[in-house]
Every structure is written in structure tokens, then in C-alpha cells.
Design an enzyme around this catalytic site. Structure first.
Site, mmCIF file in Angstrom:
data_model
loop_
_atom_site.group_PDB
_atom_site.id
_atom_site.type_symbol
_atom_site.label_atom_id
_atom_site.label_comp_id
_atom_site.label_asym_id
_atom_site.label_seq_id
_atom_site.Cartn_x
_atom_site.Cartn_y
_atom_site.Cartn_z
ATOM 1 N N CYS A 81 18.018 13.453 29.720
ATOM 2 C CA CYS A 81 19.337 13.382 30.348
ATOM 3 C C CYS A 81 20.357 14.185 29.287
ATOM 4 O O CYS A 81 20.298 15.433 28.920
ATOM 5 C CB CYS A 81 19.692 12.038 30.433
ATOM 6 S SG CYS A 81 21.368 11.779 31.483
ATOM 7 N N HIS A 195 16.228 11.214 34.812
ATOM 8 C CA HIS A 195 15.467 9.992 34.167
ATOM 9 C C HIS A 195 14.024 9.827 34.732
ATOM 10 O O HIS A 195 14.165 8.972 35.947
ATOM 11 C CB HIS A 195 16.543 8.800 34.297
ATOM 12 C CG HIS A 195 17.523 8.702 33.455
ATOM 13 N ND1 HIS A 195 18.019 8.299 32.222
ATOM 14 C CD2 HIS A 195 18.859 9.194 33.976
ATOM 15 C CE1 HIS A 195 19.218 8.399 31.936
ATOM 16 N NE2 HIS A 195 20.025 9.014 32.824
ATOM 17 N N GLU A 197 12.014 7.719 33.588
ATOM 18 C CA GLU A 197 11.769 6.179 33.537
ATOM 19 C C GLU A 197 12.486 5.387 34.688
ATOM 20 O O GLU A 197 12.098 4.372 34.663
ATOM 21 C CB GLU A 197 12.449 5.815 32.271
ATOM 22 C CG GLU A 197 13.879 5.426 32.157
ATOM 23 C CD GLU A 197 14.707 6.765 31.728
ATOM 24 O OE1 GLU A 197 15.815 6.550 31.481
ATOM 25 O OE2 GLU A 197 14.175 7.777 31.703
#
Length: 213
Positions: A81, A195, A197
């Protein structure tokens, strides 16, 4: 066991990133000193928020030169990001700000409208598909190795990275037809605008591939 070092500079969702790597039993080190950077096997630069704040955080901790040295070492590097955006030369977010300069290019505003001219929401938030680029390299030897075309990942951003060399754009996403750099790559360095994750199985697969480089 694979190991990864995550830069802790006051700007980023470190715990969720760390948990994603720990899912694959990776040894995770949160880096808070310049000396730890060069000893890392793999380095991750996470980040959320404004470009200027992120660069100030890195500068305050004297991380700038060690990050550049690590990037030149050939060892795997991943920006997430804001971390991806800071890999570029400069940003126009709320003024002109110098970046790390790991990949030539600049960070600019996400277009305020789609290709049809209709306004759309900024920031760009939500799930969007990954598409290949016309000049980027094949995914088969990259962190996108096992990712099918048009897989969806999670974005939250108002600015986007524009590498000077379009061959550095490994994958794009289309926001109402507007192409946005989703993954950039230059040799050992990767950047993800989304992202991983927070991107479910697709994101975890990307993290797993990064650990296997």
C-alpha cells in the site's frame, strides 16, 4: 523456516501483516533499528496514510539509506500500500515529496472518474480484480505465480503509483475502466497497492510466494 523482517516506523498495520506471514510458520522480526535492516533475509515495508508522514517516519529512524542498500542487495523486498508508493521517486500527495527512489516514477491521484466520465468514489475502497499488463513480465516466475487472472484483492487508497517504465507494472486493476498499478516489480523488489494480508486466500498465496523467493 523462512524469515521476514517488517519495518516498524509508526505507520502501518504491523500485526495483521505479521499474522499473515506467521500463517506459514515464518519467523517474523519487527525492525526498529537501521542495523536490523541489512541483516534481514526478506524485508517488508507496510504502510497506511499519507506519503509525507510515511517518509518522515522512515527518515526519523534513519531507515532511508539502509532500505536503499537492502534493495540493492538482491534480497526480496516487498512494499504494501503506502509502502509500495514510497518505493517510487516522488509523490504529488498534498505537495511534492521525495520518495525512496527504488523504482523511477511518481505517485499521483486516483482519477476521480471512470473512463465513461462518470464520477466515482475516492478513496478507492473494496475488492477489485488483478489483470495482466501489456508490457509487464509473465507472472509465472513472480509472487503472482499461482494467482489466476481476474482474482480479487482488497484495496484502500486515494493515490496510485505510476512507474516511469511500464514494464515495471506486473499487474493492474481497473477502477471503472481506469488502469491502476496493482503490483509493480523490479528484479528483487515488489510492491502491492492492495493489502495481501486482507485479501483472503489470494493474498495469502502472494505472501507464500514471497516467502519462497
Amino acid at each position: 523456516m523462512s524469515s521476514v523482517s517488517i519495518l516498524d516506523y509508526g505507520v502501518g498495520n504491523l500485526l495483521s501483516v505479521a499474522r499473515a506471514f506467521q500463517y506459514f510458520d515464518a519467523s517474523v522480526n519487527l525492525v526498529s533499528t537501521p542495523e536490523e535492516i541489512m541483516s534481514a533475509d526478506r524485508l517488508v515495508l507496510p504502510g497506511v496514510g499519507a506519503f509525507e508522514d510515511g517518509m518522515k517516519g522512515l527518515t526519523t529512524l534513519n531507515f532511508i539509506e539502509p532500505i536503499k542498500q537492502f534493495a540493492r542487495s538482491g534480497k526480496p523486498f516487498l512494499g504494501i500500500c503506502l509502502g509500495m508508493q514510497m518505493m517510487l521517486s516522488k509523490s504529488t500527495e498534498f505537495g511534492q515529496h521525495e520518495g525512496l527512489g527504488l523504482i523511477a516514477g511518481e505517485v499521483v491521484s486516483v482519477p476521480s472518474h471512470g473512463v465513461d466520465g462518470q464520477l466515482h468514489k475516492i478513496p478507492h475502497i473494496g475488492w477489485n480484480e488483478l489483470v495482466s499488463t501489456s508490457e509487464g513480465e509473465d507472472w509465472c516466475h513472480t509472487i503472482l505465480k499461482n494467482i489466476p487472472l481476474n482474482s480479487s484483492v482488497y484495496f484502500v487508497h486515494s493515490f496510485m503509483a505510476m512507474p516511469s517504465n511500464p514494464k515495471k507494472r506486473l499487474a493492474d486493476t481497473l477502477y471503472d475502466g481506469q488502469a491502476i498499478s496493482a503490483v509493480i516489480k523490479d528484479e528483487n523488489m515488489y510492491g502491492c497497492q492492495f493489502h495481501p494480508e486482507k485479501s483472503g486466500e489470494v493474498g495469502l498465496s502472494i505472501i507464500q510466494q514471497f516467502l519462497q523467493i
